[in-house]
Write an enzyme that holds these catalytic residues in place. Structure first.
Site, PDB file in Angstrom:
ATOM      1  N   SER A   1      -9.565   1.556   3.043  1.00  0.00           N
ATOM      2  CA  SER A   1      -8.717   2.314   2.162  1.00  0.00           C
ATOM      3  C   SER A   1      -7.661   1.479   1.430  1.00  0.00           C
ATOM      4  O   SER A   1      -7.006   1.988   0.531  1.00  0.00           O
ATOM      5  CB  SER A   1      -8.030   3.435   2.925  1.00  0.00           C
TER       6      SER A   1
ATOM      7  N   SER B   1      -9.702  -0.696   7.322  1.00  0.00           N
ATOM      8  CA  SER B   1      -9.126  -0.501   5.993  1.00  0.00           C
ATOM      9  C   SER B   1      -8.411  -1.690   5.382  1.00  0.00           C
ATOM     10  O   SER B   1      -8.066  -1.643   4.210  1.00  0.00           O
ATOM     11  CB  SER B   1      -8.149   0.678   6.016  1.00  0.00           C
TER      12      SER B   1
ATOM     13  N   LYS C   1       0.864  -1.191   0.000  1.00  0.00           N
ATOM     14  CA  LYS C   1       0.000   0.000   0.000  1.00  0.00           C
ATOM     15  C   LYS C   1       0.897   1.237   0.000  1.00  0.00           C
ATOM     16  O   LYS C   1       1.926   1.276   0.703  1.00  0.00           O
ATOM     17  CB  LYS C   1      -0.872  -0.036   1.253  1.00  0.00           C
TER      18      LYS C   1
END
Lengths: 89, 469, 481
Positions: free
Chosen positions: C152, C176, C77
């Site tokens: 996210s 997330s 990420k």
């Protein structure tokens, strides 16, 4: 109720320019309104607590320099001052 | 009634590393922005790593100021934007969830006056700003982050000071105390700074910031008291505000309220857990604490019979007391103390001179012993000291090289005395009738020996030769 | 070459000499090339990946010691720092930021010879639930590209789900990692707070967030946890997990374990399909010998409000450092005054981040803190006590990861409060620091439903055992992309 003036004050505090006031006020208003539910949680007597460690777990005091010239890797400053805008006053 | 309070910031320059990272605590030797790392630059993803020794030293300071020291301490964020603050928040300490800063209430005596301490907190110093360009439009702010993250201890006092002199005395006592604890070097430029708050006749409190030195602090406080009294006498309201010290014009100036009720949004620092300082750690710190200045003074007076004035000077300066501790013996203590506080003092009155000095405690011990045994006269010892500081050579070498040795050989001295007696027959006659005047003859012997005659021996031999007792 | 294998299978194949790291990584990059235009799971791809894999093959051949990952391709990420690589947090504010150091998890994986095949898309600064708030365009759900992949860590979940990598690291502040894992039908893990070092993770809400792996199987997650967990001197909030081996005993099963069904997480907002999937999961757990019983966590009702109040406050502070002075994008300070420069520079933040900043300035401010921020902290405290009490009676807790099915892009983006509610089942684990996992469990019209298990602090091993047991009770279809 969150007023436009309060949004203005907070946006200055947070250095966030608020351009389209109305949309902001509405959305922020509804988000904060949603937080009002906290009032009915009945948590008045709760204490604040946190994770704890012992002083002996802390880092030993020794000088170890960062490997490499850090300033040169940031925004092209080559061993010089970082440039900032003029301060008012 | 005037009320003055202080907020003193002291850098823990004797530590090896910064408060939250391993960059050097004393940043002064580095080139611009070369004492930095991702942590003290607040780079994305960086996290603070608390320095164990900093917590210990800060706790020691709290103990030395008789402050309460809690079992658990916590850190908070003070949020504000400023270019010298890389994260745009400062990690500091507060007491909003009970007593969580490293020191609670305490007190210290300044003469007869008791000054109460409100709290002691540990926090990080920001970077340094300078300004480039004079034209107001084109001015640029230049930032050096070498200092960012340096450990600071903030000492906050109650508004107990009544006049600028008390403030000055307190700052001297505090500097000596901190140097004595071995946590800081107050003589380093910028190592100790202070802000003040002033109110007169129980009125509104005015804060004064941006005071560069302790010298300026006294001036600033004095100016502010005068300013407030002047306003008061004309029935003009004193506004509660923050003012800054203008060093050029030597006045306090209202800080434009661009600060706009600064809202710091304080909350707990989530990257640092609460730190538990167990009682056994407290005990150990207490036992490791260097002897206090007042304790040293008492000991010097009672154990070594050193006069109070001398003991005062000796105990309050760590450089001197360290020298004394190592150089003295039971027998030469008074002499060592004397040498330090009379001759040495003038020779090492600045930081640079102390760093350059090659004097060791061995030198000092030998010098004191030599004076006591009569090997060297007091006046010669002055020259010897000078030379030792400069060259660091052994005392015996210096005595030989500079021919400082006392003439203490009886026969040699007797010969010289015989000479003097024959030359000063009038003085001799005087001395026979008025023994006090014998000092003139002693002086003559000193002249002949270039001050190296052992005074006691000279006196005795003179008396013997003249025939008085 | 079959890319549709788990991490442990990959390692086995490489060790046996059946495949080479270089071939596999090359094939992976081809796959990314061919489908990522549709998915946009990646913000950047590592063009040196194949060369790096080649080096690992050399090491294997020459008998040198090789790290446990054997050249496994992993996506990261884009809020974790990889030295000398761009780390943008999917924000224009950091679009040119090149990290000068490695995050601890990255150093650990590098040491184990993992290969970072690219940085994964996310909601800007991790603030969001759908990856639609990325400044560089949204990601799509591999199961139906009209739908959101969750957020996210949407790019992480999509990349693992679509076989663009073998595993991923995401970050979980309020769900997330688990939420997109549920939406994309992969395993998503949020460890006990402090188990994995956050050094190098760009902070959003530092008191509750954790890095977490996203993988295809629960065993893979246990494997990743072994590599990246543990005390880190660079992070004062890490805890000592005594060098636990999370793979050891993972198939011990859940015989006799007491599992609490969280009543407040199956409330009126739960869709029928999710409710029935949950019922099914419960009966499957009972079939394995667990004892399931309803339990109430009263404070869950306030958890979302508390969560957003606390995270906005922390984010407001954590993102204050982005003033473009020390790093950032090209924008000269000449001629500007401080306040106006900073405000202008920060206009690069997206609208959701800006909203959170305003809230984050408001709720802890001097006049409001008592009403909002402090109350939220107290709710967090009470919720933590409640869940501690609950774990005295139960070994584990169960609830659906998300109360609703994945939804279409654009559907909820204009109503922030509606979007908040999607988090209701996941924020509790973050606020209380407990470990939680989302396991792919069911499908409804081709849209995935994940089941969530929560354990007590430091019971990560137990949690993985239960998750593995649950995972084994279903067989799910293959992703259509």
């Amino acid at each position: 109720m969150v007023t436009s003036e309060e949004i203005e004050r907070v946006s200055k505090l947070m250095k966030i320019d608020v351009q389209d006031h109305k949309e902001y006020v509405d959305k922020v208003h509804s988000m904060i309104d949603f937080f009002d539910v906290l009032d009915s949680a009945g948590v008045g007597s709760e204490e604040i607590s946190m994770q704890e460690i012992s002083i002996s777990d802390l880092r030993k005091d020794e000088h170890i320099a960062f490997d490499g010239k850090l300033i040169e890797k940031l925004n092209h400053y080559k061993g010089t001052y970082v440039r900032a805008p003029k301060m008012s006053s | 009634m005037t009320m003055i309070g202080l907020e003193i910031h002291c850098q823990l320059t004797n530590l090896q590393s910064k408060l939250f990272c391993t960059c050097k605590a004393n940043y002064r030797e580095f080139k611009i922005n070369e004492n930095i790392c991702p942590v003290c630059m607040g780079l994305p993803g960086s996290l603070p790593r608390l320095n164990q020794e900093a917590v210990k030293k800060a706790t020691m300071i709290a103990m030395a100021l008789n402050c309460s020291t809690p079992e658990k301490i916590a850190f908070f964020r003070k949020n504000y934007f400023y270019p010298d603050s890389p994260k745009n928040f400062q990690i500091t300490q507060l007491n909003i969830y009970g007593d969580t800063s490293v020191g609670g209430t305490g007190s210290i005596m300044v003469g007869d006056k008791k000054i109460k301490i409100t709290r002691i907190q540990l926090e990080e110093d920001p970077g340094r700003l300078i300004y480039e360009g004079s034209s107001s439009k084109n001015q640029i702010t230049l930032v050096d982050y070498n200092r960012a993250g340096t450990p600071l201890v903030e000492i906050v006092t109650e508004p107990d000071f009544e006049n600028p002199k008390q403030v000055r005395d307190f700052l001297n006592i505090l500097s000596d105390l901190l140097a004595n604890l071995g946590v800081a070097d107050p003589s380093l430029e910028g190592a100790m700074r202070a802000d003040a708050n002033v109110s007169i006749k129980g009125g509104k409190k005015v804060e004064i910031k941006n005071i560069g030195s302790f010298h300026d602090l006294e001036k600033a406080v004095h100016f502010e008291i005068t300013r407030q009294e002047s306003l008061h006498s004309r029935d003009i309201e004193i506004i509660q505000e923050t003012r800054h010290w203008d060093d050029q014009r030597k006045i306090t100036v209202s800080s434009r309220s661009k600060e706009e009720e600064l809202d710091y949004r304080y909350f707990l620092e989530g990257d640092i857990p609460w730190i538990r300082i167990d009682s056994d750690v407290h005990q150990k710190l207490k036992s490791e604490m260097p002897e206090s200045i007042s304790s040293k003074k008492k000991r010097y007076i009672s154990k070594y019979n050193i006069p109070p004035q001398v003991a005062d000077v000796l105990s309050s300066d760590k450089f001197y007391s360290d020298m004394f501790e190592k150089a003295h013996t039971e027998s030469n203590a008074k002499e060592v103390a004397n040498i330090i506080t009379t001759e040495l003092m003038g020779l090492v009155d600045t930081r640079e001179k102390r760093i350059a000095s090659k004097l060791t405690f061995t030198h000092l011990k030998e010098l004191a012993d030599s004076i006591q045994s009569g090997k060297v006269s007091r006046s010669s010892s002055k020259n010897a000291l000078h030379e030792i500081l400069k060259t660091g050579k052994d005392l015996s070498v210096i005595i030989a090289e500079l021919d400082l040795g006392n003439v203490s050989d009886e026969s040699e001295l007797s010969e010289i005395i015989t000479h003097v007696i024959s030359e000063e027959s009038q003085a001799v006659e005087q001395a026979k009738s008025n023994p006090q005047t014998i000092n003139y003859l002693v002086g003559k012997v000193m002249q002949k020996t270039k001050g190296k005659a052992d005074p006691t021996l000279t006196l005795n031999l003179l008396k013997k030769q003249i025939g008085i007792s | 070459m079959n890319l549709k294998i788990s991490a442990l299978e990959y390692i086995q194949e490489v060790q046996n000499g059946n495949i080479s790291a270089e071939d596999f990584v090359a094939k992976t990059l081809e796959r990314i090339q061919s489908i990522d235009e549709k998915l946009h799971a990646f913000l950047s791809v590592n063009d040196k990946a194949v060369e790096q894999a080649r080096q690992i093959d050399k090491k294997i051949k020459s008998g040198d010691k090789v790290g446990e990952c054997f050249g496994m391709p992993i996506s990261i990420k884009d809020n974790m720092c990889i030295k000398d690589n761009k780390t943008t947090c999917a924000s224009k504010m950091l679009k040119d930021f090149v990290a000068p150091y490695d995050a601890t998890v990255i150093s650990k994986l590098k040491q184990q010879d993992a290969i970072f095949v690219g940085k994964a898309n996310m909601d800007e600064f991790a603030m969001g639930l759908t990856t639609e708030f990325s400044a560089f365009g949204p990601s799509s759900n591999p199961w139906n590209t009209d739908y959101v992949p969750g957020g996210s860590s949407g790019g992480s979940a999509a990349s693992v789900s679509a076989f663009e990598c073998v595993a991923s690291l995401g970050s979980d502040t309020g769900g997330s990692v688990r939420n997109p894992a549920s939406f994309c039908s992969v395993v998503g893990y949020k460890p006990t707070y402090g188990l994995i070092s956050r050094y190098g993770l760009i902070s959003y809400a530092n008191s509750i967030e954790q890095i977490g792996p996203l993988t295809r199987t629960v065993k893979d997650t246990a494997f990743m946890l072994n590599l990246i967990s543990g005390l880190d001197p660079n992070d004062n909030t890490t805890i000592n997990n005594q060098d636990q081996d999370y793979l050891l005993g993972i198939d011990l099963g859940i015989e006799g374990k007491k599992i609490g069904i969280i009543k407040e997480m199956l409330g009126d907002g739960t869709s029928a399909e999710v409710r029935s999937a949950t019922k099914d999961a419960i009966s499957k757990m009972e079939g394995l010998g667990a004892i399931c019983e309803e339990v109430s966590l009263d404070m869950v009702k306030y958890s979302v409000a508390a969560y957003y109040t606390i995270t906005a406050t922390e984010a407001g502070s954590n993102l204050a450092r982005y003033d473009n002075l020390r790093y950032g994008y090209d924008f000269s300070v000449e001629g500007y005054e401080f306040n106006s420069y900073i405000s202008k520079a920060r206009q690069m933040f997206g609208p959701e981040v800006k909203r959170r900043m305003i809230i984050g300035g408001f709720v802890p401010s001097a006049g409001q803190a008592g009403k909002y921020f402090l109350k939220a902290l107290k709710v967090k405290n009470k919720l933590t006590r409640e869940i501690s009490e609950t774990f005295k009676k139960f070994d584990l807790l169960i609830a659906p990861t998300v109360p609703i099915l994945p939804f279409k892009k654009g559907e909820k983006i204009d109503d922030p409060v509606a979007l908040f509610q999607v988090d209701i089942n996941t924020v509790t684990a973050n606020l209380t620091g407990r470990p939680a996992i989302s396991v792919p469990f069911a499908m409804s019209n081709g849209l995935p439903i994940g089941m969530q298990l929560i354990a007590d602090s430091n019971q990560d091993k137990l949690l993985l055992q239960a998750a593995h047991a649950l995972e084994q009770t279903v067989t799910l279809p293959e992703v259509p992309i």
